[in-house]
Design an enzyme around this catalytic site. Structure first.
Site, PDB file in Angstrom:
ATOM      1  N   ALA A   2       0.920  -1.315   0.136  1.00 41.33           N
ATOM      2  CA  ALA A   2      -0.079  -0.040   0.151  1.00 41.33           C
ATOM      3  C   ALA A   2       1.000   1.070  -0.112  1.00 41.33           C
ATOM      4  O   ALA A   2       2.032   1.086   0.624  1.00 41.33           O
ATOM      5  CB  ALA A   2      -0.923  -0.017   1.330  1.00 41.33           C
ATOM      6  N   SER A   3       0.632   2.451  -0.555  1.00 41.78           N
ATOM      7  CA  SER A   3       1.276   3.620  -0.963  1.00 41.78           C
ATOM      8  C   SER A   3       1.562   4.329   0.583  1.00 41.78           C
ATOM      9  O   SER A   3       2.532   4.785   0.474  1.00 41.78           O
ATOM     10  CB  SER A   3       0.633   4.421  -1.979  1.00 41.78           C
ATOM     11  OG  SER A   3       0.578   3.573  -3.076  1.00 41.78           O
ATOM     12  N   THR A   4       0.346   4.295   1.332  1.00 37.46           N
ATOM     13  CA  THR A   4       0.793   5.272   2.218  1.00 37.46           C
ATOM     14  C   THR A   4       0.453   4.622   3.754  1.00 37.46           C
ATOM     15  O   THR A   4      -0.289   3.617   3.772  1.00 37.46           O
ATOM     16  CB  THR A   4      -0.489   6.444   2.372  1.00 37.46           C
ATOM     17  OG1 THR A   4      -1.876   6.067   2.460  1.00 37.46           O
ATOM     18  CG2 THR A   4      -0.521   7.114   0.945  1.00 37.46           C
ATOM     19  N   GLN A  22      -3.399   3.450   4.601  1.00 39.44           N
ATOM     20  CA  GLN A  22      -3.821   2.220   3.814  1.00 39.44           C
ATOM     21  C   GLN A  22      -3.383   1.151   4.336  1.00 39.44           C
ATOM     22  O   GLN A  22      -2.254   0.953   4.939  1.00 39.44           O
ATOM     23  CB  GLN A  22      -3.541   2.540   2.392  1.00 39.44           C
ATOM     24  CG  GLN A  22      -4.107   3.650   1.491  1.00 39.44           C
ATOM     25  CD  GLN A  22      -3.402   3.661   0.238  1.00 39.44           C
ATOM     26  OE1 GLN A  22      -2.570   3.181  -0.161  1.00 39.44           O
ATOM     27  NE2 GLN A  22      -4.346   4.384  -0.843  1.00 39.44           N
TER      28      GLN A  22
END
Length: 205
Positions: A9-11, A14
């Site tokens: 997940a990017s962040t 998330q």
């Protein structure tokens, strides 16, 4: 053959584990099981990722790198994507992605392609083309969203409304508190959902 699932997940907000159940069900339907998981919260635009690097180190020829979608594996620019592909090809790893049906043949030990070199060559070519297309689309989507974000920030600044992103001070404090209690970087990352590199940045801040 070992199936190694990569979840990204990017962040920090998330949940990288979100796709775990979906991947398990998908693999079960193909009569296989996942041997290990590699989970991290980090941008897909970065080539150097701790868990992806660990996966590449652990794998052997004919192992499967399983992802929910190609954009979980890459949002890299063209140069870095080519470098990652070379690393994958050198290890003899096969990519299986739920959004690329032609890649599923790697999960079927009785597939016709295993006995027919012509069919295998054709399907491999189609599969590689689709993975390339999905990788290009993932990068394009990233660049489009970044451009829209930039335009939105410029508009907000022009209107005097831009305040920037505020750090999650409560979670940052948890990181520092866990460190004071003697937890390792890995343990802190698992407890807070941050990647180890993010934990290091917070502790250094």
């Amino acid at each position: 053959m070992f199936i190694r699932a990569y979840l990204r997940a990017s962040t920090d907000e998330q949940n990288a584990d979100r796709a775990k159940t979906t991947l398990e069900q998908f693999i079960s339907e193909h009569g296989q099981r996942i041997a290990s998981y590699y989970t991290e919260n980090i941008s897909g635009t970065q080539l150097d990722r701790p868990e992806l690097n660990r996966l590449l180190t652990d794998t052997q020829a004919n192992d499967i790198l399983l992802v929910e979608q190609i954009d979980r594996l890459t949002r890299l620019n063209d140069h870095d994507w080519k470098q990652l592909k070379r690393m994958i090809e050198k290890k003899g790893i096969r990519i299986v992605s739920m959004d690329v049906p032609t890649s599923w043949q790697a999960l079927d030990n009785n597939a016709l392609t295993h006995n027919d070199p012509i069919i295998k060559a054709v399907l491999d070519a189609i599969n590689n083309m689709l993975i390339e297309l999905m990788a290009a689309m993932a990068r394009k989507d990233y660049e489009t969203r970044r451009e829209r974000q930039r335009q939105g920030i410029e508009t907000a600044k022009a209107n005097g409304k831009y305040k920037g992103k505020k750090p999650d001070t409560e979670r940052h404090q948890k990181v520092k508190s866990y460190r004071e209690k003697g937890l390792s970087l890995r343990e802190i990352a698992e407890a807070t959902g941050y990647s180890r590199s993010q934990v290091c940045r917070i502790l250094a801040g």
